[in-house]
Every structure is written in C-alpha cells, then in structure tokens.
Design a protein around this motif. Structure first.
Motif, mmCIF file in Angstrom:
data_model
loop_
_atom_site.group_PDB
_atom_site.id
_atom_site.type_symbol
_atom_site.label_atom_id
_atom_site.label_comp_id
_atom_site.label_asym_id
_atom_site.label_seq_id
_atom_site.Cartn_x
_atom_site.Cartn_y
_atom_site.Cartn_z
ATOM 1 N N GLU A 2 0.261 -1.671 0.093
ATOM 2 C CA GLU A 2 0.111 0.132 -0.133
ATOM 3 C C GLU A 2 0.719 1.262 -0.155
ATOM 4 O O GLU A 2 1.845 1.418 1.184
ATOM 5 N N ASP A 17 3.116 -6.242 10.380
ATOM 6 C CA ASP A 17 2.584 -7.828 9.885
ATOM 7 C C ASP A 17 0.900 -8.316 9.881
ATOM 8 O O ASP A 17 0.822 -9.426 9.280
ATOM 9 N N ARG A 19 -2.444 -7.378 9.664
ATOM 10 C CA ARG A 19 -2.861 -6.212 8.571
ATOM 11 C C ARG A 19 -3.792 -5.687 7.977
ATOM 12 O O ARG A 19 -4.629 -4.372 8.378
ATOM 13 N N LYS A 20 -4.251 -6.623 9.433
ATOM 14 C CA LYS A 20 -6.351 -5.739 9.702
ATOM 15 C C LYS A 20 -5.744 -4.234 11.111
ATOM 16 O O LYS A 20 -6.773 -3.580 10.707
ATOM 17 N N CYS A 22 -3.727 -2.573 11.055
ATOM 18 C CA CYS A 22 -2.644 -1.901 10.004
ATOM 19 C C CYS A 22 -3.668 -0.762 9.343
ATOM 20 O O CYS A 22 -4.034 0.495 9.702
ATOM 21 N N MET A 38 1.313 1.984 4.608
ATOM 22 C CA MET A 38 1.624 0.807 5.659
ATOM 23 C C MET A 38 2.596 -0.281 4.532
ATOM 24 O O MET A 38 2.570 -0.466 3.474
ATOM 25 N N HIS A 40 4.550 -3.895 5.288
ATOM 26 C CA HIS A 40 3.872 -5.387 6.150
ATOM 27 C C HIS A 40 5.387 -5.842 6.931
ATOM 28 O O HIS A 40 5.200 -7.398 7.096
#
Length: 239
Positions: A2, A17, A19-20, A22, A38, A40
């Motif tokens: 992203e 890492d 993602r949710k 973030c 972002m 990861h």
C-alpha cells in the motif's frame, strides 16, 4: 503493497505484519488529517522509512524476519524520524530495549484510539523545529562546553555535534534551562512529553542514561547530569 493515499494529509508510515490492525489505524487516523502508508515486513518498512518523507513511523516490535528492533537499529544510523513502537503485551523489557535504541515512545497493542492519537501528536510535536513569531532565531543555551539551539535543533559539546533523538534533545533543553535546579522525573516527563505518565513509568531514566552516554558522562561520576536520589535530575556546570 500500500502506498501513501492521495491527499494532503500528514504523511505517516505504519509497519506491522498485522494487516487488520494497520487498516484500523489508517481508518481512524485518516479522517483526522493523517495520510497513512502501510508496510507489512521489516525490510519493506525500513526501505520506505528511509526513502519516504514521513512525519513519524508506527513500528511493531514482533514481525517475522526483520523485527522492529532491527528496523529501528538500522533506521537510527541515518534518521531521527519520530518512532512510536507497538508491543504485543506492553512488556517492560521490550519498552526498555526500544527506548535505549532510540524509540521516542511506545504503546501496547491494547491501546485506545485516543491514546494512539495523543502519543502520535506528542512525538511529532517534539520533533518540530519552532520558529519564533518575529522570524529571528532564539539564542543558544550554553552550559560549559554544551551548546543547544532550539530554533536550529542543533546541540553540540565543544566542536562535536551531538546526535540526539528528538526526546533526548528536549530533555537536554529542559535541564539546561533549569541549570542547577532539580527537575523531578514527573516534571521532566510533563515538560518534554506534554502528557501524563504513570508515576511508576521509569522510561525517563532510560532516556537520561542514553543522553549521558552521548554527552560522554560517567553515570558514577557525572560531569553534567547529576542524579538527585529519590527526586530526579539536574544539569550542572562542571567548571
């Protein structure tokens, strides 16, 4: 991967890492004026932090491969960008290691959205160089061979420029302004962080210890920053 979203918000990098998480941070901060990018993995995060023009980095400690400590260690070799570290359980050992390596602050992953915003504003506010209203630079703070200028954000000892984090610079400025007077830990924390810490939070001791090393001070017989047992710290003129 992203990229920073379109818009004119304040650029912020989140390296985690999860993602949710973030996405939740982005969704919360974006309406408040932040333009969130972002990454990861630690490797991607370090590369982006070094090449992008960000106001701050939110950095997770626990990541596979290159973890947050590794990223911070490499980042601090060439950048003083404010770093807010995330720890899974708010472990004191993680906090101390991060602070010693140059992190500006930390948050447990159980943070509230308001606390995240408050900490983020605090670390970025400390890093901003404020110019006086009349456009003239402020005078230097001088104690013996120590010299500090808050307008240019430069601190030196003799002919040597000191490589200080934003928080270390703020602590030194506060102690120099109060030369010879004791500053309690609580007063130091409030002065430099502009937020209240728990009374048992000893992070200020870690930052002072790192600052002493950079000043060439011996903790057992310090020339500049003296510990007043049970109270706090004071900066003295060794001459």
């Amino acid at each position: 991967m992203e990229d920073v979203g379109e818009g004119t918000g304040r650029p912020l990098l989140v390296v985690d890492d999860d993602r949710k998480l973030c996405g939740l941070i982005r969704d919360y901060l974006s309406p408040l004026g932040w333009n969130v990018a972002m990454r990861h993995t630690g490797t991607e995060g370090l590369e982006e932090a070094l090449t992008g023009n960000y106001e701050a980095v939110i950095l997770d400690v626990m990541m596979p491969g290159m973890d947050g400590f590794d990223v911070l260690r490499e980042l601090r070799k060439s950048s003083s960008i404010p770093v807010l570290m995330l720890t899974a359980m708010g472990e004191e050992a993680d906090r101390i290691v991060g602070l010693e390596m140059g992190a500006d602050d930390y948050l447990p992953k159980t943070f509230s959205s308001r606390e995240l915003l408050a900490r983020l504003r605090a670390v970025t506010r400390r890093a901003v160089v404020q110019e006086p209203a009349d456009g003239n630079p402020t005078g230097d703070l001088v104690v013996a061979e120590l010299r500090l200028n808050e307008s240019t954000h430069v601190a030196s000892r003799g002919d040597e420029t000191l490589d200080l984090t934003a928080l270390e610079f703020a602590i030194l400025a506060t102690l120099m302004k109060a030369k010879g007077r004791v500053k309690s830990r609580e007063a130091l924390l409030e002065d430099v962080s502009e937020r209240r810490f728990d009374v048992f939070d000893r992070s200020i001791d870690v930052h002072v210890s790192q600052l002493r090393k950079k000043l060439g001070d011996d903790a057992k017989a310090p020339r500049f920053i003296q510990t007043v047992r049970g109270v706090g710290y004071k900066l003295v003129d060794p001459s």
